[in-house]
Write a protein that holds these residues in place. Sequence first.
Motif, PDB file in Angstrom:
ATOM      1  N   GLN A 193       0.837  -1.196   0.000  1.00  0.00           N
ATOM      2  CA  GLN A 193       0.000   0.000   0.000  1.00  0.00           C
ATOM      3  C   GLN A 193       0.871   1.244   0.000  1.00  0.00           C
ATOM      4  O   GLN A 193       2.093   1.182   0.139  1.00  0.00           O
ATOM      5  CB  GLN A 193      -0.888   0.015   1.242  1.00  0.00           C
ATOM      6  CG  GLN A 193      -2.161  -0.800   1.117  1.00  0.00           C
ATOM      7  CD  GLN A 193      -3.162  -0.165   0.187  1.00  0.00           C
ATOM      8  OE1 GLN A 193      -3.459   1.028   0.280  1.00  0.00           O
ATOM      9  NE2 GLN A 193      -3.691  -0.946  -0.742  1.00  0.00           N
ATOM     10  N   PHE A 194       0.231   2.400  -0.161  1.00  0.00           N
ATOM     11  CA  PHE A 194       0.853   3.685   0.088  1.00  0.00           C
ATOM     12  C   PHE A 194       0.465   4.099   1.507  1.00  0.00           C
ATOM     13  O   PHE A 194      -0.678   3.890   1.926  1.00  0.00           O
ATOM     14  CB  PHE A 194       0.373   4.731  -0.917  1.00  0.00           C
ATOM     15  CG  PHE A 194       0.727   4.411  -2.338  1.00  0.00           C
ATOM     16  CD1 PHE A 194       1.937   4.820  -2.877  1.00  0.00           C
ATOM     17  CD2 PHE A 194      -0.144   3.684  -3.140  1.00  0.00           C
ATOM     18  CE1 PHE A 194       2.268   4.524  -4.192  1.00  0.00           C
ATOM     19  CE2 PHE A 194       0.176   3.386  -4.451  1.00  0.00           C
ATOM     20  CZ  PHE A 194       1.388   3.803  -4.977  1.00  0.00           C
ATOM     21  N   ALA A 195       1.391   4.689   2.228  1.00  0.00           N
ATOM     22  CA  ALA A 195       1.117   5.040   3.621  1.00  0.00           C
ATOM     23  C   ALA A 195      -0.115   5.919   3.761  1.00  0.00           C
ATOM     24  O   ALA A 195      -0.855   5.811   4.750  1.00  0.00           O
ATOM     25  CB  ALA A 195       2.336   5.740   4.220  1.00  0.00           C
ATOM     26  N   VAL A 196      -0.367   6.777   2.776  1.00  0.00           N
ATOM     27  CA  VAL A 196      -1.537   7.660   2.852  1.00  0.00           C
ATOM     28  C   VAL A 196      -2.829   6.927   2.504  1.00  0.00           C
ATOM     29  O   VAL A 196      -3.911   7.507   2.579  1.00  0.00           O
ATOM     30  CB  VAL A 196      -1.365   8.884   1.934  1.00  0.00           C
ATOM     31  CG1 VAL A 196      -0.185   9.719   2.369  1.00  0.00           C
ATOM     32  CG2 VAL A 196      -1.218   8.468   0.476  1.00  0.00           C
ATOM     33  N   GLY A 197      -2.736   5.649   2.130  1.00  0.00           N
ATOM     34  CA  GLY A 197      -3.928   4.874   1.800  1.00  0.00           C
ATOM     35  C   GLY A 197      -4.653   4.323   3.011  1.00  0.00           C
ATOM     36  O   GLY A 197      -5.681   3.648   2.868  1.00  0.00           O
ATOM     37  N   LYS A 198      -4.166   4.614   4.206  1.00  0.00           N
ATOM     38  CA  LYS A 198      -4.773   4.073   5.425  1.00  0.00           C
ATOM     39  C   LYS A 198      -6.259   4.420   5.565  1.00  0.00           C
ATOM     40  O   LYS A 198      -7.053   3.565   5.978  1.00  0.00           O
ATOM     41  CB  LYS A 198      -3.987   4.544   6.654  1.00  0.00           C
ATOM     42  CG  LYS A 198      -4.422   3.861   7.944  1.00  0.00           C
ATOM     43  CD  LYS A 198      -3.571   4.322   9.120  1.00  0.00           C
ATOM     44  CE  LYS A 198      -4.039   3.654  10.410  1.00  0.00           C
ATOM     45  NZ  LYS A 198      -3.264   4.135  11.585  1.00  0.00           N
ATOM     46  N   PRO A 199      -6.703   5.649   5.232  1.00  0.00           N
ATOM     47  CA  PRO A 199      -8.145   5.941   5.363  1.00  0.00           C
ATOM     48  C   PRO A 199      -9.030   5.018   4.535  1.00  0.00           C
ATOM     49  O   PRO A 199     -10.125   4.657   4.966  1.00  0.00           O
ATOM     50  CB  PRO A 199      -8.253   7.395   4.888  1.00  0.00           C
ATOM     51  CG  PRO A 199      -6.912   7.981   5.171  1.00  0.00           C
ATOM     52  CD  PRO A 199      -5.951   6.863   4.885  1.00  0.00           C
ATOM     53  N   GLY A 200      -8.561   4.632   3.359  1.00  0.00           N
ATOM     54  CA  GLY A 200      -9.347   3.721   2.538  1.00  0.00           C
ATOM     55  C   GLY A 200      -9.448   2.337   3.150  1.00  0.00           C
ATOM     56  O   GLY A 200     -10.493   1.675   3.070  1.00  0.00           O
ATOM     57  N   ILE A 201      -8.362   1.889   3.777  1.00  0.00           N
ATOM     58  CA  ILE A 201      -8.376   0.598   4.466  1.00  0.00           C
ATOM     59  C   ILE A 201      -9.286   0.677   5.692  1.00  0.00           C
ATOM     60  O   ILE A 201     -10.086  -0.227   5.962  1.00  0.00           O
ATOM     61  CB  ILE A 201      -6.959   0.179   4.893  1.00  0.00           C
ATOM     62  CG1 ILE A 201      -5.999   0.160   3.687  1.00  0.00           C
ATOM     63  CG2 ILE A 201      -6.982  -1.166   5.592  1.00  0.00           C
ATOM     64  CD1 ILE A 201      -6.303  -0.890   2.657  1.00  0.00           C
ATOM     65  N   GLU A 202      -9.192   1.767   6.444  1.00  0.00           N
ATOM     66  CA  GLU A 202     -10.016   1.939   7.645  1.00  0.00           C
ATOM     67  C   GLU A 202     -11.500   1.927   7.309  1.00  0.00           C
ATOM     68  O   GLU A 202     -12.317   1.417   8.090  1.00  0.00           O
ATOM     69  CB  GLU A 202      -9.650   3.254   8.336  1.00  0.00           C
ATOM     70  CG  GLU A 202      -8.289   3.231   9.014  1.00  0.00           C
ATOM     71  CD  GLU A 202      -7.902   4.573   9.579  1.00  0.00           C
ATOM     72  OE1 GLU A 202      -7.132   4.584  10.555  1.00  0.00           O
ATOM     73  OE2 GLU A 202      -8.348   5.615   9.040  1.00  0.00           O
ATOM     74  N   ARG A 203     -11.836   2.476   6.155  1.00  0.00           N
ATOM     75  CA  ARG A 203     -13.253   2.547   5.755  1.00  0.00           C
ATOM     76  C   ARG A 203     -13.878   1.163   5.651  1.00  0.00           C
ATOM     77  O   ARG A 203     -15.030   0.957   6.035  1.00  0.00           O
ATOM     78  CB  ARG A 203     -13.360   3.302   4.430  1.00  0.00           C
ATOM     79  CG  ARG A 203     -14.779   3.452   3.907  1.00  0.00           C
ATOM     80  CD  ARG A 203     -14.807   4.423   2.741  1.00  0.00           C
ATOM     81  NE  ARG A 203     -16.115   4.455   2.115  1.00  0.00           N
ATOM     82  CZ  ARG A 203     -16.386   3.955   0.912  1.00  0.00           C
ATOM     83  NH1 ARG A 203     -15.424   3.395   0.196  1.00  0.00           N
ATOM     84  NH2 ARG A 203     -17.598   4.018   0.422  1.00  0.00           N
ATOM     85  N   VAL A 204     -13.139   0.206   5.125  1.00  0.00           N
ATOM     86  CA  VAL A 204     -13.690  -1.140   4.963  1.00  0.00           C
ATOM     87  C   VAL A 204     -13.367  -2.036   6.163  1.00  0.00           C
ATOM     88  O   VAL A 204     -13.988  -3.085   6.338  1.00  0.00           O
ATOM     89  CB  VAL A 204     -13.190  -1.808   3.661  1.00  0.00           C
ATOM     90  CG1 VAL A 204     -13.608  -0.998   2.454  1.00  0.00           C
ATOM     91  CG2 VAL A 204     -11.685  -2.011   3.677  1.00  0.00           C
ATOM     92  N   ALA A 205     -12.396  -1.626   6.993  1.00  0.00           N
ATOM     93  CA  ALA A 205     -12.005  -2.458   8.135  1.00  0.00           C
ATOM     94  C   ALA A 205     -13.029  -2.414   9.258  1.00  0.00           C
ATOM     95  O   ALA A 205     -13.050  -3.308  10.110  1.00  0.00           O
ATOM     96  CB  ALA A 205     -10.645  -2.009   8.658  1.00  0.00           C
ATOM     97  N   LYS A 206     -13.836  -1.351   9.289  1.00  0.00           N
ATOM     98  CA  LYS A 206     -14.930  -1.234  10.263  1.00  0.00           C
ATOM     99  C   LYS A 206     -14.471  -1.455  11.708  1.00  0.00           C
ATOM    100  O   LYS A 206     -14.994  -2.307  12.431  1.00  0.00           O
ATOM    101  CB  LYS A 206     -16.062  -2.209   9.909  1.00  0.00           C
ATOM    102  CG  LYS A 206     -16.663  -1.911   8.547  1.00  0.00           C
ATOM    103  CD  LYS A 206     -17.824  -2.831   8.242  1.00  0.00           C
ATOM    104  CE  LYS A 206     -18.242  -2.638   6.817  1.00  0.00           C
ATOM    105  NZ  LYS A 206     -19.352  -2.057   6.430  1.00  0.00           N
ATOM    106  N   GLY A 207     -13.470  -0.699  12.101  1.00  0.00           N
ATOM    107  CA  GLY A 207     -13.036  -0.711  13.488  1.00  0.00           C
ATOM    108  C   GLY A 207     -11.895  -1.657  13.811  1.00  0.00           C
ATOM    109  O   GLY A 207     -11.348  -1.596  14.916  1.00  0.00           O
ATOM    110  N   ARG A 208     -11.506  -2.511  12.869  1.00  0.00           N
ATOM    111  CA  ARG A 208     -10.383  -3.410  13.140  1.00  0.00           C
ATOM    112  C   ARG A 208      -9.076  -2.623  13.105  1.00  0.00           C
ATOM    113  O   ARG A 208      -8.897  -1.711  12.289  1.00  0.00           O
ATOM    114  CB  ARG A 208     -10.346  -4.535  12.108  1.00  0.00           C
ATOM    115  CG  ARG A 208     -11.515  -5.494  12.228  1.00  0.00           C
ATOM    116  CD  ARG A 208     -11.607  -6.432  11.048  1.00  0.00           C
ATOM    117  NE  ARG A 208     -10.479  -7.356  10.999  1.00  0.00           N
ATOM    118  CZ  ARG A 208     -10.283  -8.206   9.986  1.00  0.00           C
ATOM    119  NH1 ARG A 208     -11.127  -8.242   8.960  1.00  0.00           N
ATOM    120  NH2 ARG A 208      -9.242  -9.020   9.998  1.00  0.00           N
ATOM    121  N   ALA A 209      -8.152  -2.972  13.993  1.00  0.00           N
ATOM    122  CA  ALA A 209      -6.858  -2.287  14.044  1.00  0.00           C
ATOM    123  C   ALA A 209      -6.055  -2.587  12.783  1.00  0.00           C
ATOM    124  O   ALA A 209      -6.147  -3.677  12.207  1.00  0.00           O
ATOM    125  CB  ALA A 209      -6.085  -2.730  15.276  1.00  0.00           C
TER     126      ALA A 209
END
Length: 336
Positions: A193-209
């Motif tokens: 991933q790109f480090a700035v891509g974290k918000p996109g991962i968080e969106r689908v992770a639904k609270g998972r660390a």
Amino acid sequence: MRRRALLSAPLLALGAGCTAQSDGDGDGDRGSGIERVKFLTGASILGREAYVYVASEKGYFHEAGFDVEVQAGKGTGPNLQLLQSGQVDFAALDITAALIEYGNGRFRDFTIVDAIQQRNLQCIMALEGSGIAGPKDLAGKKIAYLPGGVAKSLFPAYAKLAGIDASRIRWINIPLEQHPQNLAAGTVDAATQFAVGKPGIERVAKGRAITVLPYTDYLTDLYGVGIGVTRKAAEKDPERVRRFNGALLKGLSDAMADPAEAGRIYAKHQKIQPEPVAAAENTLMVPYAKSAAGGTPVGALDPQRVARNIAILQGAGVISDVFDPQEVVAADLLPG
């Protein structure tokens, strides 16, 4: 005299539906003084590249004499292929990946004219429950990657320094925009991933660390993305490249000054990510686009630092020999 394309459309044309033609050197129909050019993003068209839409929305490209068609990139290798074949005029390239391609003799007809990010964004992300807490935990895991992207090309150097058994990695070819869903579904254990891509991962992770393993923890001082052109385009009309570069970097400066605005502008042109995610990506990109010490202009490109990047890659065994940075970068094509 350089020819320019006659346009009837306003500032920005998107996608493959645009019919204007260009040979990669600024040629096209003559008449209006506005040239239609094709810009290739790094990989897909995600919020972190809102700067190109900002530059268009605010008229910077038009003022510089351009109408820009934005196309989705597929990673540095494929982007270099499209650039060298004349199918696009300007392409976003991971500078590290481009140095690797040049150093290994795969692509030679290009030059990099700016640094969109002063630090490299490459990383590996994993979700809670994957069993991945640090780099050594990647051994034996399934990692999603984008073919042609730098993350897999650079992984052997990262693995060597981080103490990872790279031979045990199981690489899974998945389009970049599908990485978050595959992580959430457990199809893969981790994803480049790109480090700035974290918000996109968080969106689908639904609270998972989320565990983030930045390459820069071990491969320090590497540049991120820069903009490339062919050598012929740079030599034929350097002022044209400077004008485009100046307009694009104005868009980048504005996006870094107001990430929320950049997210709004992105969402007007793209639906791949919603506005809040695009804005969050731009917020995260601020320290990557600006130097940590401050004082370095947005887009700055230092040949001496490029030389250090080349030495890092050679020392890590990714390329066999060092070479003159002037062969691959042209800092004189930055706006004055």
